[in-house]
Design a protein around this motif. Structure first.
Motif, PDB file in Angstrom:
ATOM      1  N   GLN A 128       0.846  -1.192   0.000  1.00 19.25           N
ATOM      2  CA  GLN A 128       0.000   0.000   0.000  1.00 19.25           C
ATOM      3  C   GLN A 128       0.884   1.245   0.000  1.00 19.25           C
ATOM      4  OE1 GLN A 128      -3.396   0.305   0.185  1.00 19.25           O
ATOM      5  NE2 GLN A 128      -3.928  -1.850   0.344  1.00 19.25           N
TER       6      GLN A 128
ATOM      7  N   HIS B 267       0.411   5.847  -0.061  1.00 13.66           N
ATOM      8  CA  HIS B 267      -0.543   6.956  -0.035  1.00 13.66           C
ATOM      9  C   HIS B 267       0.218   8.262   0.137  1.00 13.66           C
ATOM     10  CE1 HIS B 267      -4.517   8.770   0.613  1.00 13.66           C
ATOM     11  NE2 HIS B 267      -3.925   9.562   1.485  1.00 13.66           N
TER      12      HIS B 267
ATOM     13  N   VAL C 100      -1.778  15.263   1.223  1.00 13.89           N
ATOM     14  CA  VAL C 100      -1.446  16.691   1.228  1.00 13.89           C
ATOM     15  C   VAL C 100      -1.817  17.206   2.617  1.00 13.89           C
ATOM     16  CG1 VAL C 100      -1.932  18.936   0.204  1.00 13.89           C
ATOM     17  CG2 VAL C 100      -1.838  16.903  -1.242  1.00 13.89           C
ATOM     18  N   VAL C 101      -0.815  17.403   3.453  1.00 14.42           N
ATOM     19  CA  VAL C 101      -1.099  17.793   4.838  1.00 14.42           C
ATOM     20  C   VAL C 101      -1.190  19.314   4.990  1.00 14.42           C
ATOM     21  CG1 VAL C 101      -0.239  15.685   5.910  1.00 14.42           C
ATOM     22  CG2 VAL C 101       1.358  17.538   5.433  1.00 14.42           C
TER      23      VAL C 101
ATOM     24  N   TRP D  92      -1.575  13.205  11.455  1.00 12.69           N
ATOM     25  CA  TRP D  92      -1.888  12.233  10.410  1.00 12.69           C
ATOM     26  C   TRP D  92      -1.633  10.837  10.942  1.00 12.69           C
ATOM     27  CZ3 TRP D  92      -4.342  13.931   6.194  1.00 12.69           C
ATOM     28  CH2 TRP D  92      -4.675  12.972   5.238  1.00 12.69           C
ATOM     29  N   GLU D  93      -2.614   9.941  10.734  1.00 14.47           N
ATOM     30  CA  GLU D  93      -2.486   8.564  11.240  1.00 14.47           C
ATOM     31  C   GLU D  93      -1.648   7.721  10.278  1.00 14.47           C
ATOM     32  OE1 GLU D  93      -5.353   6.520  13.354  1.00 14.47           O
ATOM     33  OE2 GLU D  93      -6.703   8.233  13.628  1.00 14.47           O
TER      34      GLU D  93
ATOM     35  N   ALA E 243      -0.403   4.308  11.219  1.00 15.64           N
ATOM     36  CA  ALA E 243      -0.150   2.995  11.826  1.00 15.64           C
ATOM     37  C   ALA E 243       0.130   1.912  10.786  1.00 15.64           C
ATOM     38  CB  ALA E 243      -1.336   2.590  12.701  1.00 15.64           C
ATOM     39  N   TRP E 244      -0.440   2.059   9.603  1.00  7.30           N
ATOM     40  CA  TRP E 244      -0.305   1.010   8.580  1.00  7.30           C
ATOM     41  C   TRP E 244       1.014   1.090   7.815  1.00  7.30           C
ATOM     42  CZ3 TRP E 244       0.292   2.727   3.583  1.00  7.30           C
ATOM     43  CH2 TRP E 244      -0.036   4.061   3.348  1.00  7.30           C
TER      44      TRP E 244
ATOM     45  N   TRP F 120       1.229   7.932  14.569  1.00  5.53           N
ATOM     46  CA  TRP F 120       0.873   9.324  14.248  1.00  5.53           C
ATOM     47  C   TRP F 120       2.119  10.111  13.891  1.00  5.53           C
ATOM     48  CZ3 TRP F 120      -4.300  10.907  15.000  1.00  5.53           C
ATOM     49  CH2 TRP F 120      -5.101  10.018  15.730  1.00  5.53           C
TER      50      TRP F 120
END
Lengths: 123, 286
Positions: A3, A5, A8-9, A24-25, A27-28, A88
């Motif tokens: 995966q 991603h 745009v923060v 922003w999370e 964990a993955w 995070w």
């Protein structure tokens, strides 16, 4: 397939002084890159002292790294690569203009700088 | 009819053809943020669009009990607003339709304020909702762009509201930039919401800001006449044939558009979160 991603923060932010991106999370993901780009780079250097921060809950933050980005016409895009950051991430810090830069912004000779910040994540 | 489906699908009641089943354990699957239209500079977008926040993958971790996870695994899609009263976050998925027929959009969602205070906080989320952004096909006489919106007004400045609402009217459509090629209108403002008939419904907030209980949503809409049919949340079903969606003249490059969107709005200077466990879009088989 892994995966990935790109978030745009920050979009078109007029950072001048202290700033912090929204939490922003992550964990993955196991690897990340913060990119920061200045839109319409000015002829004078702009310094960003930054901190990459991590958190157990998205509310309380601890510093993972710190550093400096120096933006100008030749260097409008900077990045910081990260791993082992947990669930995070956020980017905080301070944007500083030189006295000459601030004079030109106040007089309307240079547009107030705007920033894009991206967080590119991969599992 | 008994169907032999895995639990993640069996909790839905799809029509004959499943177009999309998004389970966020598999990633974002085409859901992304909404940005205002612009020309030449990002400064040209309508200001209400400038700070909409984009969705992310969340494992629902909270400070007091750790990771909740989602309904069927670890991850849900999370919409998170800025910590500023009235701030919005939006997630959108963009498709086009091939047959004008009935569509059914089902979702498993929950909402919470950020658990930044040790208080009930149950009125800190103003609203969450869903919308479709649709346009007739290019062969239709007198075509329209149609935007059905439904939201749950949890609370406002006067306190707890717990009311489903819809929107039938829209703000002015503005030209963006100077070339006459781009238009934009902001349709998620606090104005023009109307109470759904008998649309008062109390949900399971569950006592503190770190407990997540999932809700079922279902919206039936008909692309043939571009009208609402039914809306359901958990134990309540609302007949919607007599309510009007936003309807505006067709735009020049949106033919057969079928967009789905979720949104959440905060009622305080505290982030509001909407979590989407999964989403399923189905249609009648033509």
């Amino acid at each position: 397939m892994r995966q990935s991603h790109t978030a745009v923060v920050t979009r078109n932010a007029a950072w001048d002084g202290p700033f912090a991106t929204e939490p922003w999370e992550t964990a993955w993901a196991i690897e990340a890159i913060y990119f920061v780009r200045i839109l319409e780079p000015p002829p004078l250097r702009i310094v960003m002292q930054y901190r990459v921060e991590i958190s157990p809950d998205g509310i309380h933050w601890a510093e993972l790294f710190q550093g400096t980005f120096a933006f100008d016409e030749q260097n409008p895009l900077w990045y910081r690569q990260l791993n082992h950051f947990g669930g995070w991430l956020r980017l905080s810090g301070k944007v500083s203009y030189s006295p000459e830069m601030r004079r030109r912004v106040i007089r309307g000779l240079i547009r107030e700088p705007r920033f894009m910040a991206y967080l590119t994540l991969k599992s | 009819m008994t169907r032999n489906l895995p639990p993640a699908l069996d909790l839905f009641d799809p029509l004959d053809r499943i177009l999309v089943h998004d389970d966020f354990n598999r990633g974002m699957q085409g859901w992304t943020g909404l940005v205002g239209n612009y020309e030449d500079s990002l400064d040209s977008m309508l200001p209400e669009y400038a700070d909409l926040r984009d969705p992310m993958l969340s494992n629902l971790t909270v400070w007091d009990t750790g990771t909740d996870g989602s309904l069927h695994g670890n991850y849900a899609m999370k919409l998170a607003t800025l910590p500023r009263t009235g701030a919005l976050a939006v997630a959108i998925k963009r498709l086009t339709w091939r047959v004008a027929t009935r569509i059914r959009w089902e979702s498993i969602v929950t909402f919470k304020p950020e658990a930044s205070e040790l208080k009930l906080s149950s009125t800190d989320v103003r609203a969450f909702g869903i919308l479709l952004d649709l346009q007739d096909g290019d062969l239709k006489a007198q075509p329209h762009r149609v935007m059905p919106h439904i939201r749950y007004l949890n609370a406002d400045e006067s306190g707890r509201r717990e009311q489903w609402q819809y929107k039938s009217t829209h703000r002015t459509v503005h030209d963006i930039g100077g070339r006459g090629e781009t238009k934009s209108h902001f349709h998620l403002g606090p104005d023009s919401w109307t109470d759904l008939p008998d649309g008062s419904q109390r949900l399971c907030y569950n006592e503190i800001a770190t407990k997540h209980n999932w809700y079922y949503l279902r919206l039936d809409f008909d692309l043939r006449d571009m009208q609402f049919r039914e809306f359901q949340c958990n134990n309540r079903t609302y007949e919607c044939r007599d309510i009007e969606p936003i309807r505006i003249p067709a735009m020049p490059n949106l033919w057969c558009m079928l967009n789905l969107a979720y949104f959440v709005e905060t009622n305080s200077a505290k982030r509001a979160f909407l979590y989407v466990d999964s989403s399923l879009l189905s249609t009648d088989r033509e």
